[in-house]
Write a protein that holds these residues in place. Structure first.
Motif, PDB file in Angstrom:
ATOM      1  N   PHE A   1      43.477  29.846   6.394  1.00 62.55           N
ATOM      2  CA  PHE A   1      43.713  28.885   7.473  1.00 62.55           C
ATOM      3  C   PHE A   1      42.491  28.863   8.383  1.00 62.55           C
ATOM      4  O   PHE A   1      42.511  29.402   9.483  1.00 62.55           O
ATOM      5  N   ALA A   2      41.437  28.260   7.893  1.00 60.13           N
ATOM      6  CA  ALA A   2      40.182  28.260   8.646  1.00 60.13           C
ATOM      7  C   ALA A   2      40.251  27.341   9.863  1.00 60.13           C
ATOM      8  O   ALA A   2      39.521  27.531  10.828  1.00 60.13           O
ATOM      9  N   GLY A   3      41.147  26.351   9.826  1.00 59.24           N
ATOM     10  CA  GLY A   3      41.203  25.386  10.917  1.00 59.24           C
ATOM     11  C   GLY A   3      41.889  25.916  12.175  1.00 59.24           C
ATOM     12  O   GLY A   3      41.287  25.980  13.238  1.00 59.24           O
ATOM     13  N   PRO A   4      43.170  26.346  12.064  1.00 59.51           N
ATOM     14  CA  PRO A   4      43.886  26.772  13.258  1.00 59.51           C
ATOM     15  C   PRO A   4      43.256  27.999  13.910  1.00 59.51           C
ATOM     16  O   PRO A   4      42.765  28.897  13.229  1.00 59.51           O
ATOM     17  N   GLN A   5      43.258  28.021  15.240  1.00 54.24           N
ATOM     18  CA  GLN A   5      42.729  29.162  15.976  1.00 54.24           C
ATOM     19  C   GLN A   5      43.707  30.342  15.891  1.00 54.24           C
ATOM     20  O   GLN A   5      44.911  30.160  15.925  1.00 54.24           O
ATOM     21  N   ARG A   6      43.148  31.549  15.783  1.00 52.34           N
ATOM     22  CA  ARG A   6      44.002  32.736  15.889  1.00 52.34           C
ATOM     23  C   ARG A   6      44.480  32.875  17.324  1.00 52.34           C
ATOM     24  O   ARG A   6      43.700  32.721  18.267  1.00 52.34           O
ATOM     25  N   ARG A   7      45.739  33.166  17.478  1.00 53.00           N
ATOM     26  CA  ARG A   7      46.314  33.201  18.815  1.00 53.00           C
ATOM     27  C   ARG A   7      46.791  34.607  19.177  1.00 53.00           C
ATOM     28  O   ARG A   7      47.240  35.359  18.317  1.00 53.00           O
ATOM     29  N   ILE A   8      46.673  34.932  20.452  1.00 54.72           N
ATOM     30  CA  ILE A   8      47.251  36.170  20.964  1.00 54.72           C
ATOM     31  C   ILE A   8      48.763  36.060  20.833  1.00 54.72           C
ATOM     32  O   ILE A   8      49.347  34.988  21.044  1.00 54.72           O
ATOM     33  N   ALA A   9      49.423  37.177  20.491  1.00 54.61           N
ATOM     34  CA  ALA A   9      50.876  37.154  20.321  1.00 54.61           C
ATOM     35  C   ALA A   9      51.579  36.621  21.563  1.00 54.61           C
ATOM     36  O   ALA A   9      52.596  35.911  21.465  1.00 54.61           O
ATOM     37  N   TYR A  10      51.043  36.924  22.741  1.00 54.18           N
ATOM     38  CA  TYR A  10      51.700  36.493  23.977  1.00 54.18           C
ATOM     39  C   TYR A  10      51.641  34.980  24.171  1.00 54.18           C
ATOM     40  O   TYR A  10      52.450  34.425  24.929  1.00 54.18           O
TER      41      TYR A  10
END
Length: 479
Positions: free
Chosen positions: A402-411
């Motif tokens: 998933f190169a497109g979506p940004q990695r998000r903080i769990a919070y």
């Protein structure tokens, strides 16, 4: 009642969690336009600040902890913020806080990140000031007690003002993408669920290893230890997601109903099925680190490592051991789940000198988010000396897939769900109490059998007794 909150109230707004996680997460949601333009955020804590000084404080935190590609959103985000000084034990302060949260607020979400000793006073103040109405929901950060009885005291206090459908108990592991992917892996793929049972799985391993020591948590950690700090919440939630039955649908009630069934099916642990440890001096990444007692400044019998052989006594998992392991000052930082499948019943290649190894599924949660399935394949060749088989990993790295979506903080996910009112990734009261019941029983076993922490070198994988715990069953920890 379904509604999206237009006001968010952050208790503990000047604390470490707020600086590192909450403010960056909220700014990221703002940057991606995932929250309404109407959302106002009110911070509160004991620190004496004005609106402007809190915004400056928040800007400093965002400059340090917000990813560079989002920093263009900081100025716009800061305009959402205001602040009200509050002493949690002063009832009058809550009326000032209520005045700060505009009386025309249509829906209020509260994130409560305070010491457990202040929970009851805080709930009383919120109720007395009119901030605990039908259109208010509250998010509770752990720890929720130190045992079953203290947890019930906290939950009873919360329940006096907030019904269960307005109460959001936070376990930030549930906000991690790979943890949520457990459900997708199991229930969106036809090949896994038919094999996900005692007939095909030999054992399960869950490891949460940290390289850090006390890291400024001296007061809390020495009174909690690894069992209560990690196993009671994060690890039991991972176990429940691995072991749960398929819910009828993906919603808060169905998912949490199935998790509770697993937690209530946990067998009480025997003395031979648990290991306590405490790290001594050692080295991590080539750097010398002191022993736990040296960091603490005094001797202690608090465990910094726990290994448990757990059993789930139900139809699906009868006879399948779940090996749980967590510790500080370990060899490397890793959180992962290992599903070890059983051997094939008969190898047609044995007569050709080949040995087939059981398949293995490894679900990496942190620091890398990935899924690895090991399959047996034939080594290329003419086979005149016999057939050769070799395990080959099929790797799915989430960053690559998933190169497109940004990695998000769990919070980010958890705060958004709190604002919008989705309880699926939050912990219900009966879950918390089932977890505490099992943990309290382990602590009783330790006390009755005088099970004290065994020393292990910092930078190792824990005490030798933890290795023996698995090896008695011809199992090796995945390292």
């Amino acid at each position: 009642m379904s509604y999206t909150a237009d006001h968010l109230l952050l208790f503990g707004a000047t604390g470490d969690l707020s600086q590192r996680m909450l403010l960056p997460s909220l700014c990221a949601l703002h940057a991606d336009k995932l929250v309404s333009d109407k959302l106002a955020i009110v911070g509160t804590a004991r620190s004496d600040m004005t609106d402007e000084s809190f915004r400056n404080f928040a800007k400093d935190a965002l400059d340090r902890f917000l990813p560079a590609h989002r920093k263009g959103a900081i100025e716009g985000f800061l305009r959402r913020l205001s602040y009200q000084t509050l002493d949690a034990n002063e009832t009058a302060h809550y009326h000032d806080l209520a005045a700060k949260v505009r009386p025309d607020a249509d829906g209020l979400a509260i994130f409560l990140s305070t010491a457990p000793s202040l929970f009851e006073a805080t709930i009383t103040g919120l109720q007395a000031s009119g901030l605990a109405g039908e259109r208010t929901r509250i998010g509770l950060e752990k720890p929720l007690g130190t045992c079953l009885d203290s947890s019930r005291v906290i939950n009873d206090a919360v329940a006096r003002a907030f019904p269960e459908e307005q109460t959001f108990r936070i376990d930030h592991y549930l906000g991690k993408e790979t943890v949520q992917n457990l459900l997708a892996l199991r229930f969106a793929n036809i090949m896994f669920e038919p094999l996900w049972n005692a007939a095909h799985i030999d054992h399960v391993q869950i490891t949460v290893a940290e390289t850090v020591g006390l890291e400024g948590r001296v007061g809390f950690y020495d009174g909690a230890g690894a069992l209560r700090d990690m196993v009671q919440n994060h690890m039991l939630q991972l176990l429940a997601l691995v072991a749960m039955e398929p819910p009828a649908q993906y919603d808060a009630t169905a998912v949490r109903d199935e998790k509770v069934k697993v937690l209530r099916s946990l067998r009480m642990v025997s003395p031979e099925e648990t290991v306590r440890g405490q790290y001594g001096a050692g080295a991590i990444d080539g750097k010398a680190v002191p022993a736990y007692a040296s960091e603490l400044g005094q001797p202690s019998d608090t465990e910094t490592f726990v290994a448990i052989k757990a059993h789930i006594d139900n139809w699906r998992w009868k006879g399948v051991p779940f090996y749980l392991r967590t510790g500080k000052r370990m060899t490397r930082r890793v959180t992962e789940i290992v599903i070890q499948f059983r051997p094939i019943p008969h190898s047609i290649f044995a007569g050709k000198g080949a040995r087939a190894e059981p398949n293995q599924l490894v679900i990496g949660i942190q620091p890398e988010e990935n899924i690895t399935l090991t399959l047996m394949t034939k080594v290329p060749g003419l086979d005149r000396g016999g057939v050769r088989l070799r395990p080959v990993p099929l790797d799915i790295a989430m960053d690559d897939a998933f190169a497109g979506p940004q990695r998000r903080i769990a919070y980010e996910r958890l705060l958004l769900d709190l604002i919008e009112g989705d309880q699926t990734l939050f912990v219900r009261r009966d879950e918390v109490e089932a977890q505490w019941e099992w943990i309290d029983a382990i602590r009783t076993v330790w006390e009755q059998n005088a099970i004290t922490p065994k020393s292990y070198f910092a930078g190792s994988w824990g005490p030798a007794a933890a290795v023996a715990l698995a090896e008695r069953d011809n199992v090796s920890w995945h390292e």
